[in-house]
Design a protein around this motif. Sequence first.
Motif, PDB file in Angstrom:
ATOM      1  N   LYS A  86       0.852  -1.197   0.000  1.00 25.64           N
ATOM      2  CA  LYS A  86       0.000   0.000   0.000  1.00 25.64           C
ATOM      3  C   LYS A  86       0.878   1.233   0.000  1.00 25.64           C
ATOM      4  CE  LYS A  86      -3.663   2.609   0.459  1.00 25.64           C
ATOM      5  NZ  LYS A  86      -4.635   2.725  -0.646  1.00 25.64           N
ATOM      6  N   LYS A 122      -5.732  -3.036   8.007  1.00 29.18           N
ATOM      7  CA  LYS A 122      -6.838  -2.361   7.323  1.00 29.18           C
ATOM      8  C   LYS A 122      -7.089  -2.957   5.945  1.00 29.18           C
ATOM      9  CE  LYS A 122      -6.544   2.061   9.649  1.00 29.18           C
ATOM     10  NZ  LYS A 122      -6.190   3.482   9.534  1.00 29.18           N
ATOM     11  N   LEU A 126      -9.216  -6.057   6.270  1.00 26.21           N
ATOM     12  CA  LEU A 126     -10.619  -5.763   6.551  1.00 26.21           C
ATOM     13  C   LEU A 126     -11.301  -4.987   5.420  1.00 26.21           C
ATOM     14  CD1 LEU A 126     -12.258  -6.340   9.218  1.00 26.21           C
ATOM     15  CD2 LEU A 126      -9.826  -6.636   9.472  1.00 26.21           C
ATOM     16  N   ASP A 127     -10.567  -4.704   4.363  1.00 23.93           N
ATOM     17  CA  ASP A 127     -11.087  -3.905   3.250  1.00 23.93           C
ATOM     18  C   ASP A 127     -11.493  -2.500   3.698  1.00 23.93           C
ATOM     19  OD1 ASP A 127     -13.868  -3.933   0.943  1.00 23.93           O
ATOM     20  OD2 ASP A 127     -11.758  -3.500   0.538  1.00 23.93           O
ATOM     21  N   PHE A 128     -10.769  -1.949   4.663  1.00 25.92           N
ATOM     22  CA  PHE A 128     -10.992  -0.540   5.007  1.00 25.92           C
ATOM     23  C   PHE A 128     -10.269   0.329   3.994  1.00 25.92           C
ATOM     24  CE2 PHE A 128     -13.247  -1.872   8.357  1.00 25.92           C
ATOM     25  CZ  PHE A 128     -12.682  -1.937   9.616  1.00 25.92           C
ATOM     26  N   ILE A 129      -9.129  -0.152   3.517  1.00 25.25           N
ATOM     27  CA  ILE A 129      -8.371   0.566   2.479  1.00 25.25           C
ATOM     28  C   ILE A 129      -8.033  -0.424   1.375  1.00 25.25           C
ATOM     29  CG2 ILE A 129      -7.409   2.197   4.143  1.00 25.25           C
ATOM     30  CD1 ILE A 129      -4.812   0.742   4.068  1.00 25.25           C
ATOM     31  N   ALA A 130      -7.833   0.108   0.172  1.00 19.49           N
ATOM     32  CA  ALA A 130      -7.555  -0.753  -0.968  1.00 19.49           C
ATOM     33  C   ALA A 130      -6.043  -0.926  -1.132  1.00 19.49           C
ATOM     34  CB  ALA A 130      -8.138  -0.135  -2.230  1.00 19.49           C
ATOM     35  N   ARG A 171     -10.934  -8.265  -0.720  1.00 16.06           N
ATOM     36  CA  ARG A 171     -11.575  -7.110  -1.338  1.00 16.06           C
ATOM     37  C   ARG A 171     -12.891  -7.523  -2.001  1.00 16.06           C
ATOM     38  NH1 ARG A 171     -11.093  -2.132  -1.223  1.00 16.06           N
ATOM     39  NH2 ARG A 171     -11.546  -0.849  -3.030  1.00 16.06           N
ATOM     40  N   VAL A 187     -17.571  -8.827   2.381  1.00 14.96           N
ATOM     41  CA  VAL A 187     -18.661  -9.012   3.348  1.00 14.96           C
ATOM     42  C   VAL A 187     -18.577 -10.409   3.988  1.00 14.96           C
ATOM     43  CG1 VAL A 187     -21.155  -9.051   3.684  1.00 14.96           C
ATOM     44  CG2 VAL A 187     -20.145  -7.372   2.149  1.00 14.96           C
ATOM     45  N   ARG A 210     -15.738 -10.565   6.484  1.00 12.75           N
ATOM     46  CA  ARG A 210     -16.030  -9.917   7.753  1.00 12.75           C
ATOM     47  C   ARG A 210     -17.044 -10.699   8.579  1.00 12.75           C
ATOM     48  NH1 ARG A 210     -18.056  -4.758   5.971  1.00 12.75           N
ATOM     49  NH2 ARG A 210     -17.520  -5.080   3.785  1.00 12.75           N
ATOM     50  N   ALA A 238     -16.575  -2.979   9.890  1.00 10.09           N
ATOM     51  CA  ALA A 238     -15.989  -4.220  10.401  1.00 10.09           C
ATOM     52  C   ALA A 238     -17.077  -5.286  10.485  1.00 10.09           C
ATOM     53  CB  ALA A 238     -15.377  -4.003  11.771  1.00 10.09           C
ATOM     54  N   GLN A 239     -18.334  -4.864  10.381  1.00  8.41           N
ATOM     55  CA  GLN A 239     -19.452  -5.808  10.393  1.00  8.41           C
ATOM     56  C   GLN A 239     -19.681  -6.311   8.975  1.00  8.41           C
ATOM     57  OE1 GLN A 239     -20.207  -6.278  13.503  1.00  8.41           O
ATOM     58  NE2 GLN A 239     -18.930  -4.491  13.936  1.00  8.41           N
ATOM     59  N   PRO A 240     -20.335  -7.475   8.847  1.00 11.34           N
ATOM     60  CA  PRO A 240     -20.598  -7.997   7.500  1.00 11.34           C
ATOM     61  C   PRO A 240     -21.741  -7.264   6.813  1.00 11.34           C
ATOM     62  CG  PRO A 240     -21.481  -9.495   9.150  1.00 11.34           C
ATOM     63  CD  PRO A 240     -20.739  -8.433   9.897  1.00 11.34           C
ATOM     64  N   VAL A 241     -21.482  -6.025   6.395  1.00 14.29           N
ATOM     65  CA  VAL A 241     -22.469  -5.232   5.676  1.00 14.29           C
ATOM     66  C   VAL A 241     -21.755  -4.563   4.507  1.00 14.29           C
ATOM     67  CG1 VAL A 241     -22.109  -3.215   7.179  1.00 14.29           C
ATOM     68  CG2 VAL A 241     -24.224  -3.434   5.887  1.00 14.29           C
ATOM     69  N   ARG A 285     -20.770  -1.873   1.572  1.00 14.64           N
ATOM     70  CA  ARG A 285     -20.670  -0.410   1.534  1.00 14.64           C
ATOM     71  C   ARG A 285     -21.880   0.194   0.839  1.00 14.64           C
ATOM     72  NH1 ARG A 285     -14.743   2.115   1.239  1.00 14.64           N
ATOM     73  NH2 ARG A 285     -13.613   0.611   2.524  1.00 14.64           N
ATOM     74  N   HIS A 318     -13.395   4.122  -1.592  1.00 14.91           N
ATOM     75  CA  HIS A 318     -12.828   5.108  -0.664  1.00 14.91           C
ATOM     76  C   HIS A 318     -12.015   4.437   0.438  1.00 14.91           C
ATOM     77  CE1 HIS A 318     -12.808   8.573   2.051  1.00 14.91           C
ATOM     78  NE2 HIS A 318     -13.371   7.835   2.986  1.00 14.91           N
ATOM     79  N   ASP A 319     -10.822   4.958   0.723  1.00 13.81           N
ATOM     80  CA  ASP A 319     -10.021   4.479   1.850  1.00 13.81           C
ATOM     81  C   ASP A 319     -10.527   5.137   3.128  1.00 13.81           C
ATOM     82  OD1 ASP A 319      -6.653   4.231   0.374  1.00 13.81           O
ATOM     83  OD2 ASP A 319      -8.410   2.934   0.255  1.00 13.81           O
ATOM     84  N   LEU A 320     -10.879   4.313   4.108  1.00  7.60           N
ATOM     85  CA  LEU A 320     -11.326   4.873   5.387  1.00  7.60           C
ATOM     86  C   LEU A 320     -10.161   5.543   6.112  1.00  7.60           C
ATOM     87  CD1 LEU A 320     -13.946   3.479   4.945  1.00  7.60           C
ATOM     88  CD2 LEU A 320     -13.683   2.256   7.079  1.00  7.60           C
TER      89      LEU A 320
END
Lengths: 304, 272
Positions: A13, A49, A52-56, A70, A74, A77, B119-122, B124, B269-271
């Motif tokens: 990254k 991150k 967890l797919d918070f960032i690519a 990615r 869902v 997670r 972080a939950q299985p939902v 975007r 989008h990157d969190l």
Amino acid sequence: MSDAAIVTRGLTKYYGEHPGAIDVDLDVRPGEVVGFLGPNGAGKSTTIKMLLDFIAPTSGTATVAGLDCRRDSVEVRQRVGFLSSDVGYYERLTASDLLQWLGGFRADDCGPAIEALAARLGLDLSRRVGDLSTGNRQKVGLIQAFMHEPDVFILDEPTAGLDPLLRREFEAMVREQADRGAAVFLSSHVIDEVERSCDRVVIIKDARVVAHENVADLTSRSMREITARLTGLPAAAAFEAIAGVSDVAVDGDTVHLRLSGSPDALLKKLARHEVVDLVVAPVDLDEAFLHYYRDTGAGDDGAR
Amino acid sequence: MALADGGRLIARRAWLDRRRVRSWWALGMLAYAAMILAVWPSLEGSDSFADVAQDYPDAIKALFGGSEAFDAITTPAGFINTYIFSFMLPLLMMALASAAGASLLAGEDEDGRLQLLLAQPVARTAAVLAKAAVVIAEVVLVVAVVVVLIAVFGPLVDLDVGLGGLTAAGLGSALFGGLHGGIALLAGALTGRRSTAMGVAIVVGVGGYLLSSLAELASWLEPFRFVSPMYHAVAGDPVSNGVPVTNYVVLAVAVAAVIIAAVAVFRGHDLH
């Protein structure tokens, strides 16, 4: 590696020009506890991150339980219990309401598990999250990660803010989960905890993985900071000569030094004096890196 | 289906979280509308006020929805149009929706709550759609409260406009507000900053308002007024003439477009 729970290959990254993680390869198997060690800013949170797919990722692959982090984010997670102290909470909710709400996402009735964990960790669920101390907030985070009995745990600095008793309780919880067959991946910058709870460690510095170690090997090289107050005035030279001792400083009747490896020789030396006080503290990982990995990275730890 | 369940949980949480803010807004709008109604009896059929209104400079009339509307200010429909629907309600709903859209996405990103959520299985997509639904529902609710107040209490002060016209005008304000809520969501997904998201939405709203108002005064601006969302919300005088179908369809399509764009942008989008 079909039975690996977490696999990354070449995970990278870049934030613009700045590297967050470079070519990270990880393997965490079910039943295993792997520690992710590194100084602050090394890339631990960045790697997590991406899982967890918070960032690519900029490049590379990451899978959890065989699912792409990615594309199948869902489902990933669904199977992961995650904790980070970066997380924000809905402050006006009670701990109980918040945890029940989070439990709803997995359509589980987590009520009994939540209460059991709260009792074990000592958290009053009726209190508002906004009123909780740092340690209690961390307990909320731990409960939320453990309550749905996931197959994979990804925990970023899980013991931040916890007192020593709770750290031990956490270590027991982790061992139980590993014995149950879950894969645990946790990050830390305190060697001692990692030594006690992990089977293996991956060490990251300046965005790159610099070592994979078994914990046993790491223990033999871990450092202690020792302060001994003696009667009489000790001579630095005598201590400097002992194997494993470094950074000796004498201040009147007190000796400060760093010890790596076996304390046997040092203890025998100290035993020849009358020791008034002795303090032994684990050295923060940042310092250990200065000592062992100076030649791998971009020089001294001035730049983070 | 898992997607819908997660979305529903998010929507419910967002709706409950905004209870306090929403109540204050509803109360404020009710107070404003009640005040307008209370003033009406002294203006009704007042020739002196009509004369004064006629003499207002064109620029002022333009900001209040145009000189045609303004000249009818002593009629019930003209009065309620000028003081509520021509710019006040649309702009206030724009402010409400911009704040809601900005805080529900960018605001939660900034304070780490999006990390908790994602972080939950939902998915975007579900998260953004749930938040968009809450913003729109909030605007619709506040507009409905105003419409009901005027419909119920108007006749008591001899201001009888008819529920159809009020609803038509209210719909325009709701669409206008919803559009800017969507813009705030999109700007929030792009930048991750709550203040930027709100700022962008408000600038677009106020800019559009000025464009639509001043188009009446400056002929070179006239062709551009179709770009202004405000134009579509208030042109055609819905209080008197009912729903201006084409204009509202344009607005509805715009609302859908910004929300779809917000979903698309947020997925990459990157969190924080």
